[in-house]
Motif scaffolding. Structure first.
Motif, PDB file in Angstrom:
ATOM      1  N   VAL A  72      -1.172   3.243  -1.460  1.00 44.13           N
ATOM      2  CA  VAL A  72      -2.443   3.701  -0.899  1.00 44.13           C
ATOM      3  C   VAL A  72      -2.885   4.949  -1.661  1.00 44.13           C
ATOM      4  O   VAL A  72      -2.064   5.827  -1.964  1.00 44.13           O
ATOM      5  CB  VAL A  72      -2.296   4.015   0.606  1.00 44.13           C
ATOM      6  N   GLU A  73      -4.183   5.028  -1.962  1.00 46.67           N
ATOM      7  CA  GLU A  73      -4.723   6.157  -2.734  1.00 46.67           C
ATOM      8  C   GLU A  73      -4.360   7.484  -2.080  1.00 46.67           C
ATOM      9  O   GLU A  73      -4.459   7.649  -0.869  1.00 46.67           O
ATOM     10  CB  GLU A  73      -6.240   6.023  -2.850  1.00 46.67           C
ATOM     11  N   ASP A  74      -3.926   8.433  -2.936  1.00 44.00           N
ATOM     12  CA  ASP A  74      -3.425   9.706  -2.421  1.00 44.00           C
ATOM     13  C   ASP A  74      -3.546  10.763  -3.519  1.00 44.00           C
ATOM     14  O   ASP A  74      -2.825  10.715  -4.514  1.00 44.00           O
ATOM     15  CB  ASP A  74      -1.958   9.538  -2.002  1.00 44.00           C
ATOM     16  N   HIS A  75      -4.488  11.691  -3.351  1.00 47.68           N
ATOM     17  CA  HIS A  75      -4.633  12.821  -4.271  1.00 47.68           C
ATOM     18  C   HIS A  75      -4.756  12.380  -5.732  1.00 47.68           C
ATOM     19  O   HIS A  75      -4.109  12.928  -6.628  1.00 47.68           O
ATOM     20  CB  HIS A  75      -3.458  13.787  -4.115  1.00 47.68           C
ATOM     21  N   SER A 141       3.173  17.108   4.309  1.00 44.30           N
ATOM     22  CA  SER A 141       2.717  18.369   4.875  1.00 44.30           C
ATOM     23  C   SER A 141       2.537  19.327   3.710  1.00 44.30           C
ATOM     24  O   SER A 141       3.514  19.868   3.177  1.00 44.30           O
ATOM     25  CB  SER A 141       3.732  18.935   5.873  1.00 44.30           C
ATOM     26  N   ASN A 142       1.278  19.483   3.275  1.00 50.76           N
ATOM     27  CA  ASN A 142       0.980  20.269   2.077  1.00 50.76           C
ATOM     28  C   ASN A 142       1.760  19.715   0.891  1.00 50.76           C
ATOM     29  O   ASN A 142       1.542  18.587   0.486  1.00 50.76           O
ATOM     30  CB  ASN A 142       1.267  21.749   2.329  1.00 50.76           C
ATOM     31  N   GLU A 143       2.724  20.456   0.362  1.00 51.47           N
ATOM     32  CA  GLU A 143       3.466  19.991  -0.811  1.00 51.47           C
ATOM     33  C   GLU A 143       4.872  19.517  -0.455  1.00 51.47           C
ATOM     34  O   GLU A 143       5.732  19.400  -1.327  1.00 51.47           O
ATOM     35  CB  GLU A 143       3.527  21.100  -1.861  1.00 51.47           C
ATOM     36  N   ALA A 144       5.094  19.212   0.819  1.00 50.18           N
ATOM     37  CA  ALA A 144       6.399  18.713   1.261  1.00 50.18           C
ATOM     38  C   ALA A 144       6.283  17.259   1.691  1.00 50.18           C
ATOM     39  O   ALA A 144       5.346  16.874   2.393  1.00 50.18           O
ATOM     40  CB  ALA A 144       6.934  19.549   2.418  1.00 50.18           C
ATOM     41  N   PRO A 181       2.515  11.555  -4.608  1.00 53.41           N
ATOM     42  CA  PRO A 181       2.213  12.460  -5.721  1.00 53.41           C
ATOM     43  C   PRO A 181       2.101  13.900  -5.234  1.00 53.41           C
ATOM     44  O   PRO A 181       1.784  14.161  -4.069  1.00 53.41           O
ATOM     45  CB  PRO A 181       0.856  11.952  -6.223  1.00 53.41           C
ATOM     46  N   HIS A 182       2.372  14.824  -6.131  1.00 54.55           N
ATOM     47  CA  HIS A 182       2.136  16.253  -5.897  1.00 54.55           C
ATOM     48  C   HIS A 182       2.930  16.817  -4.719  1.00 54.55           C
ATOM     49  O   HIS A 182       2.400  17.591  -3.919  1.00 54.55           O
ATOM     50  CB  HIS A 182       0.638  16.524  -5.687  1.00 54.55           C
ATOM     51  N   TYR A 224       5.421   6.556 -11.750  1.00 53.25           N
ATOM     52  CA  TYR A 224       5.752   7.814 -12.401  1.00 53.25           C
ATOM     53  C   TYR A 224       6.855   8.559 -11.658  1.00 53.25           C
ATOM     54  O   TYR A 224       6.995   8.451 -10.436  1.00 53.25           O
ATOM     55  CB  TYR A 224       4.531   8.735 -12.437  1.00 53.25           C
ATOM     56  N   ILE A 225       7.590   9.322 -12.434  1.00 54.19           N
ATOM     57  CA  ILE A 225       8.481  10.336 -11.888  1.00 54.19           C
ATOM     58  C   ILE A 225       8.178  11.636 -12.627  1.00 54.19           C
ATOM     59  O   ILE A 225       7.951  11.629 -13.826  1.00 54.19           O
ATOM     60  CB  ILE A 225       9.965   9.958 -12.071  1.00 54.19           C
ATOM     61  N   ASP A 226       8.114  12.727 -11.913  1.00 49.47           N
ATOM     62  CA  ASP A 226       7.988  14.034 -12.555  1.00 49.47           C
ATOM     63  C   ASP A 226       9.377  14.672 -12.575  1.00 49.47           C
ATOM     64  O   ASP A 226      10.045  14.712 -13.585  1.00 49.47           O
ATOM     65  CB  ASP A 226       6.971  14.900 -11.819  1.00 49.47           C
TER      66      ASP A 226
END
Length: 243
Positions: A72-75, A141-144, A181-182, A224-226
């Motif tokens: 699902v589209e996300d950021h 939750s934000n970046e978590a 992502p992110h 992808y993996i960062d």
């Protein structure tokens, strides 16, 4: 940040989410037709299965359904909500030796049983075996990235069993697949299931190895993996360490 491609899913079809019909089915507009798609993720997913959100589907040969929801589209990218895909990527990371702490491991068995509970894998790592359970973390939750987003009796039983086995000398691993992502860290979500939240903390303190993996995808099916291994969020570690 450079996005590292680990895999590609081909033949994906774009669509629009309408609503969740039941635990395993959503309705969607795919190829300009209203249809239904299989949902493998049994989480609540209220922040994911949002009306009108662009999504990616894979054709399947089901008895009743022709599609399975993948992401699902996300950021600007797509999360990976499909647990089949999540575990496929985990297996690929094992096979390609991309997870440093598991670089000498191979998959010995899928869906092993320990007592009354079924887990995901037994890994063979040299002369040692590891019992592995994976969990899907697609709550943000934000970046978590977080898990769980709703009560899970099965999750409680499995984590309790991992604690029990660890105390008996079995090497165990609980993997949270943060398929968003992110995100920069992972932590359990208290409001999703307070009992399971406490059990995960107890597992950590009693020697169950806990790991979070990062993955997400784009419109063309590239996964992808960062940073493969996400850190556990410091606020959670500090909280359980003070118990």
């Amino acid at each position: 940040m450079a996005h590292k491609v680990i895999y590609r899913l081909s033949g994906l079809v774009q669509g629009i989410i309408l609503e969740r019909v039941n635990r395993f089915t959503i309705s969607a507009i795919i190829e300009n037709v209203k249809t239904y798609a299989h949902l493998t993720n049994t989480g609540k997913l209220n922040d994911v299965l949002v009306y009108g959100r662009t999504s990616l589907f894979k054709r399947i040969k089901g008895r009743k359904l022709e599609f399975r929801l993948i992401g699902v589209e996300d950021h600007g990218f797509y999360n990976i909500v499909d647990t089949i895909t999540q575990n496929k990527i985990f297996e690929r990371l094992i096979e390609k030796r991309r997870i440093n702490k598991l670089s000498g491991c191979i998959i010995l068995k899928r869906n092993p049983r320990a007592g009354s509970e079924v887990f995901d894998y037994i890994l063979g790592c040299g002369n040692e075996e590891i019992l592995v359970e994976t969990k899907s973390a697609v709550l943000r939750s934000n970046e978590a990235a977080m898990y769980p987003d709703c009560p899970s009796l099965r999750g409680r039983r499995q984590v309790s069993k991992l604690i029990e086995l660890t105390k008996e000398g079995v090497r165990t691993l609980l993997v949270f697949i943060s398929a968003l992502p992110h995100v920069k860290c992972f932590k359990p979500y208290y409001d999703g299931d307070p009992i399971l939240y406490e059990l995960i903390g107890k597992a950590y303190l009693n020697g169950v190895d806990i790991m979070a993996l990062s993955m997400y995808m784009d419109l063309n099916g590239y996964i992808y993996i960062d940073d493969i291994c996400l850190p556990l969020c410091k606020d959670w570690i500090d909280n359980i360490s003070s118990i």
